[in-house]
Design a protein around this motif. Structure first.
Motif, PDB file in Angstrom:
ATOM      1  N   CYS A 182      23.886  -5.508  17.747  1.00 25.52           N
ATOM      2  CA  CYS A 182      25.030  -4.581  16.913  1.00 25.52           C
ATOM      3  C   CYS A 182      24.687  -4.510  15.672  1.00 25.52           C
ATOM      4  O   CYS A 182      24.906  -5.664  15.029  1.00 25.52           O
ATOM      5  CB  CYS A 182      26.513  -5.159  17.541  1.00 25.52           C
ATOM      6  N   TRP A 209      22.062  -1.333  18.068  1.00 27.82           N
ATOM      7  CA  TRP A 209      23.100  -0.697  18.477  1.00 27.82           C
ATOM      8  C   TRP A 209      24.090  -0.331  17.246  1.00 27.82           C
ATOM      9  O   TRP A 209      24.585  -1.264  16.735  1.00 27.82           O
ATOM     10  CB  TRP A 209      23.886  -1.409  19.514  1.00 27.82           C
ATOM     11  N   HIS A 230      26.708   1.147  14.614  1.00 32.36           N
ATOM     12  CA  HIS A 230      28.152   1.550  14.345  1.00 32.36           C
ATOM     13  C   HIS A 230      28.349   2.159  12.937  1.00 32.36           C
ATOM     14  O   HIS A 230      27.878   1.543  12.016  1.00 32.36           O
ATOM     15  CB  HIS A 230      28.980   0.483  14.599  1.00 32.36           C
ATOM     16  N   THR A 243      26.400   5.163  17.387  1.00 36.28           N
ATOM     17  CA  THR A 243      27.641   5.059  17.817  1.00 36.28           C
ATOM     18  C   THR A 243      28.575   5.857  16.646  1.00 36.28           C
ATOM     19  O   THR A 243      28.601   5.625  15.340  1.00 36.28           O
ATOM     20  CB  THR A 243      28.379   3.909  18.057  1.00 36.28           C
ATOM     21  N   CYS A 264      26.207   8.255  21.110  1.00 39.61           N
ATOM     22  CA  CYS A 264      27.579   8.220  21.655  1.00 39.61           C
ATOM     23  C   CYS A 264      28.471   8.339  20.812  1.00 39.61           C
ATOM     24  O   CYS A 264      28.674   7.887  19.748  1.00 39.61           O
ATOM     25  CB  CYS A 264      27.893   6.696  22.392  1.00 39.61           C
ATOM     26  N   VAL A 287      32.099   7.702  24.853  1.00 39.37           N
ATOM     27  CA  VAL A 287      32.828   6.335  25.418  1.00 39.37           C
ATOM     28  C   VAL A 287      33.922   6.198  24.506  1.00 39.37           C
ATOM     29  O   VAL A 287      34.029   5.876  23.248  1.00 39.37           O
ATOM     30  CB  VAL A 287      31.987   5.315  25.118  1.00 39.37           C
ATOM     31  N   ASN A 333      37.255   4.664  22.809  1.00 45.13           N
ATOM     32  CA  ASN A 333      37.509   3.343  22.210  1.00 45.13           C
ATOM     33  C   ASN A 333      38.533   2.789  23.067  1.00 45.13           C
ATOM     34  O   ASN A 333      39.311   3.614  23.887  1.00 45.13           O
ATOM     35  CB  ASN A 333      38.012   3.603  20.685  1.00 45.13           C
ATOM     36  N   CYS A 356      36.424   0.291  28.368  1.00 47.59           N
ATOM     37  CA  CYS A 356      35.752   0.555  27.416  1.00 47.59           C
ATOM     38  C   CYS A 356      34.317  -0.425  27.493  1.00 47.59           C
ATOM     39  O   CYS A 356      33.239  -0.086  27.271  1.00 47.59           O
ATOM     40  CB  CYS A 356      36.444   0.064  26.007  1.00 47.59           C
ATOM     41  N   TRP A 376      30.439   0.840  28.128  1.00 44.25           N
ATOM     42  CA  TRP A 376      29.164   0.435  27.075  1.00 44.25           C
ATOM     43  C   TRP A 376      28.318  -0.367  27.664  1.00 44.25           C
ATOM     44  O   TRP A 376      27.064  -0.044  27.767  1.00 44.25           O
ATOM     45  CB  TRP A 376      29.862  -0.429  26.119  1.00 44.25           C
ATOM     46  N   GLU A 389      26.131   2.262  29.295  1.00 45.66           N
ATOM     47  CA  GLU A 389      25.257   2.614  28.291  1.00 45.66           C
ATOM     48  C   GLU A 389      23.959   1.926  28.112  1.00 45.66           C
ATOM     49  O   GLU A 389      23.038   2.245  28.056  1.00 45.66           O
ATOM     50  CB  GLU A 389      26.178   2.917  27.068  1.00 45.66           C
TER      51      GLU A 389
END
Length: 380
Positions: free
Chosen positions: A5, A88, A90, A113, A147, A169, A171, A368, A372, A375
């Protein structure tokens, strides 16, 4: 599958960061291996807590975000990217760096994301924004998986960039943890600590000090309610954002310094939840809102909540009646919605119960996390 992440920060207060923190233990329970990389340093860091809980947290400590190649070099010094099947990302820089770091990989995949509203509704972009969006279009556009946290965000990015195949997706918030946190809140003591009397109608506003949060319209609504003889006090619970001084000036100009006050430091999450639970209403008068984690948390606390009919708020509430909805930038609408809650305590309680049930059913963090995980499986 092993996931890294890539986040701008793991700092407290941001919706994306709070989501990452809330998801981490549920991924572990599900057997989904996710490690966490904070690109930029942040003083109040949730990553410390995550590391104490046994999660693998890396920090690149990039101090100049736009020196992209140097930033990538710093990342590679602290984490072995070859250990991961999926990067991944953010938020803007998390997505940007995830794709840069994966630029020459033929096997590892990238998922971005989209937490923030896009650009389709903005006026003409300046030169800086044109550069920012071009980078996002060309680098983030190459991600195999995209996403968005709401349908509104998905539609905005599709309209502006022409991207297709975006998933949604939503939150989530940890309803069980929130209910546990606030079940023993001493409402009277919390209000006394904030200098709120029993006779005051207490409003909490958990939103950053930026223009798009619409604070100015609530300030004017409080002035109108005071002119009608209502004793309303409002606490704006955020230390983040460039509009703080302008808001203080407007509060002073309208003679509301004893009625509205702004936090001077970031309010710890548990403390904020206690304040929300002690409020008579939570009001978030945003002009745009990609999803609204703060609103979801307020509803999960069973706090009577007033929101604006924008973007993600409309998805959050749906047709549940779980929040009072008013038009954005509508001072009279805000004042009327708050006045209705003041005059009808039973309606206030019913609104809080409806909001809490809506979050339990549709936006719990467990749902949630499962979304994920699905995904990640699709990426595999």
């Amino acid at each position: 599958m092993k996931v890294l992440c890539v986040a701008e920060t793991l700092g407290r207060g941001g919706g994306a960061e709070q989501l990452i923190y809330a998801l981490a233990p549920h991924f572990r329970q599900m057997g989904v291996e996710v490690h966490y990389l904070a690109l930029f340093p942040y003083a109040d860091d949730l990553g410390v807590v995550m590391a104490q809980q046994g999660h693998q947290v890396f920090r690149a400590d990039i101090t100049r975000p736009w020196q992209l190649w140097d930033g990538c070099r710093r990342v590679k010094q602290v984490v072995n990217l070859d250990d991961y099947d999926l990067l991944w990302g953010h938020l803007y820089f998390g997505n940007l760096y995830a794709n840069l770091l994966n630029l020459f990989s033929s096997t590892r995949k990238t998922m971005i994301t989209l937490h923030s509203e896009g650009y389709a509704q903005l006026p003409r972009l300046g030169l800086k924004d044109q550069v920012i969006t071009r980078l996002e279009r060309h680098l983030c556009g190459r991600a195999q998986f995209k996403c968005a946290v709401s349908k509104a965000v998905k539609q905005d990015y599709e309209a502006f960039f022409g991207w297709s195949g975006l998933d949604v997706v939503h939150n989530g918030v940890d309803v069980r943890a929130i209910e546990t946190c606030v079940q023993d809140v001493d409402r009277a003591a919390t209000r006394r600590h904030l200098n709120v009397g029993d006779e005051d109608f207490f409003v909490v506003v958990p939103a950053r000090f930026v223009k798009k949060k619409g604070h100015t319209y609530l300030i004017r609504a409080v002035r109108r309610l005071q002119d009608k003889g209502y004793s309303v006090k409002a606490y704006f619970a955020s230390a983040q954002g460039p509009e703080r001084e302008a808001l203080l000036a407007e509060i002073e100009q309208l003679g509301l310094a004893s009625r509205i006050w702004l936090s001077e430091a970031t309010v710890p999450h548990e403390q904020l939840l206690a304040q929300i639970k002690s409020a008579d209403a939570v009001v978030i008068p945003s002009l745009r809102e990609p999803f609204g984690i703060a609103a979801a948390e307020a509803m999960a606390c069973a706090a009577p909540t007033v929101l604006t009919k924008v973007d993600g708020f409309c998805e959050l509430v749906g047709d549940s009646g779980g929040a009072s909805m008013v038009a954005p930038a509508d001072v009279d609408g805000l004042a009327d919605a708050i006045e209705e809650l003041i005059r009808d305590p039973s309606a206030r309680m019913a609104l809080g119960r409806s909001g809490q049930e809506r979050i339990r059913q549709k936006f719990d963090i467990r749902s949630c996390a499962e979304a994920w995980a699905n995904e990640f499986r699709r990426a595999a």
